[in-house]
Design a protein around this motif. Structure first.
Motif, PDB file in Angstrom:
ATOM      1  N   LYS A  84       1.081  -8.650   2.181  1.00 42.81           N
ATOM      2  CA  LYS A  84       0.825  -7.287   2.652  1.00 42.81           C
ATOM      3  C   LYS A  84      -0.484  -7.170   3.432  1.00 42.81           C
ATOM      4  CE  LYS A  84       3.614  -4.675  -0.601  1.00 42.81           C
ATOM      5  NZ  LYS A  84       3.624  -3.692  -1.685  1.00 42.81           N
ATOM      6  N   PRO A  85      -1.618  -7.666   2.918  1.00 39.29           N
ATOM      7  CA  PRO A  85      -2.847  -7.533   3.721  1.00 39.29           C
ATOM      8  C   PRO A  85      -2.799  -8.310   5.039  1.00 39.29           C
ATOM      9  CG  PRO A  85      -3.396  -8.038   1.442  1.00 39.29           C
ATOM     10  CD  PRO A  85      -1.916  -8.183   1.585  1.00 39.29           C
ATOM     11  N   ILE A 139       2.305   4.119   1.990  1.00 44.21           N
ATOM     12  CA  ILE A 139       3.359   3.499   1.178  1.00 44.21           C
ATOM     13  C   ILE A 139       2.745   2.588   0.122  1.00 44.21           C
ATOM     14  CG2 ILE A 139       5.249   1.821   1.248  1.00 44.21           C
ATOM     15  CD1 ILE A 139       6.022   3.056   3.959  1.00 44.21           C
ATOM     16  N   TYR A 140       1.763   1.790   0.511  1.00 45.41           N
ATOM     17  CA  TYR A 140       1.108   0.899  -0.457  1.00 45.41           C
ATOM     18  C   TYR A 140       0.399   1.714  -1.538  1.00 45.41           C
ATOM     19  CZ  TYR A 140       1.800  -2.737   3.090  1.00 45.41           C
ATOM     20  OH  TYR A 140       2.335  -3.607   4.008  1.00 45.41           O
ATOM     21  N   ALA A 152       1.118   1.967  -5.654  1.00 48.71           N
ATOM     22  CA  ALA A 152       0.070   1.762  -6.669  1.00 48.71           C
ATOM     23  C   ALA A 152      -0.023   2.934  -7.623  1.00 48.71           C
ATOM     24  CB  ALA A 152      -1.279   1.540  -6.000  1.00 48.71           C
ATOM     25  N   VAL A 153       0.171   4.140  -7.110  1.00 46.56           N
ATOM     26  CA  VAL A 153       0.081   5.329  -7.958  1.00 46.56           C
ATOM     27  C   VAL A 153       1.309   5.460  -8.857  1.00 46.56           C
ATOM     28  CG1 VAL A 153      -0.003   7.857  -7.907  1.00 46.56           C
ATOM     29  CG2 VAL A 153      -1.434   6.534  -6.361  1.00 46.56           C
ATOM     30  N   HIS A 154       2.456   5.054  -8.354  1.00 49.04           N
ATOM     31  CA  HIS A 154       3.704   5.131  -9.112  1.00 49.04           C
ATOM     32  C   HIS A 154       4.308   3.735  -9.274  1.00 49.04           C
ATOM     33  CE1 HIS A 154       3.503   9.437  -8.543  1.00 49.04           C
ATOM     34  NE2 HIS A 154       3.376   9.260  -7.248  1.00 49.04           N
ATOM     35  N   PRO A 155       3.696   2.847 -10.058  1.00 50.77           N
ATOM     36  CA  PRO A 155       4.236   1.494 -10.188  1.00 50.77           C
ATOM     37  C   PRO A 155       5.548   1.505 -10.982  1.00 50.77           C
ATOM     38  CG  PRO A 155       2.442   1.797 -11.722  1.00 50.77           C
ATOM     39  CD  PRO A 155       2.518   3.045 -10.889  1.00 50.77           C
TER      40      PRO A 155
END
Length: 151
Positions: free
Chosen positions: A70-71, A141-142, A146-149
């Motif tokens: 991703k990065p 989106i990322y 992270a907030v809703h794993p």
């Protein structure tokens, strides 16, 4: 956008700048995800509904995707599009200069590359807006992941 001005510097055409932006997004996602969810953040690496037999392989793939793919793809996408567009602009603009140096016949021959350079500049403006939008949407989106794993 500043890079579209002749003789101006395009910051986003350098991998170190886009890499730093992508790492900034990555660390914000990582720290905010851990802050918001604690250890439940690591559910991001365990998708729901995966059979137990292939779960270790899927977790390994998810970890590699989160920390490496991703990065890197986030930074390379912006870098490659900005660099390629600006190289194309410089090539066609140099055709105008080279043909114009040939005199009257060259000036006539330079009309097509000049028109193409103007059209490419408009296209490059559109691509710059589009790449900024894609970068921002991917960051959102990322951050949502992270907030809703585990969703």
């Amino acid at each position: 956008m500043i890079g579209l001005i002749p003789y101006a510097f395009t910051v986003s055409s350098h991998i170190i700048v886009t890499g730093a932006l992508a790492l900034l997004v990555f660390f914000i996602v990582l720290f905010y995800g851990l802050y918001k969810n604690g250890l439940k953040f690591f559910k991001l690496f365990v998708p729901s509904g995966v059979p137990i037999g292939i779960l270790p392989l899927v977790v390994l793939i998810e970890i590699m995707a989160f920390f490496f793919v991703k990065p890197v793809s986030h930074s390379l996408r912006l870098f490659a599009n900005m660099l390629a567009g600006h190289i194309a602009l410089k090539v066609f603009a140099s055709f105008v200069g080279m043909l114009g140096a040939l005199g009257l016949i060259g000036w006539i021959g330079a009309i097509f590359p000049l028109v193409l350079t103007v059209a490419l500049t408009a296209l490059e403006l559109l691509i710059a807006f589009l790449q900024a939008y894609v970068f921002a949407v991917l960051a959102c989106i990322y951050l949502n992941d992270a907030v809703h794993p585990g969703h």
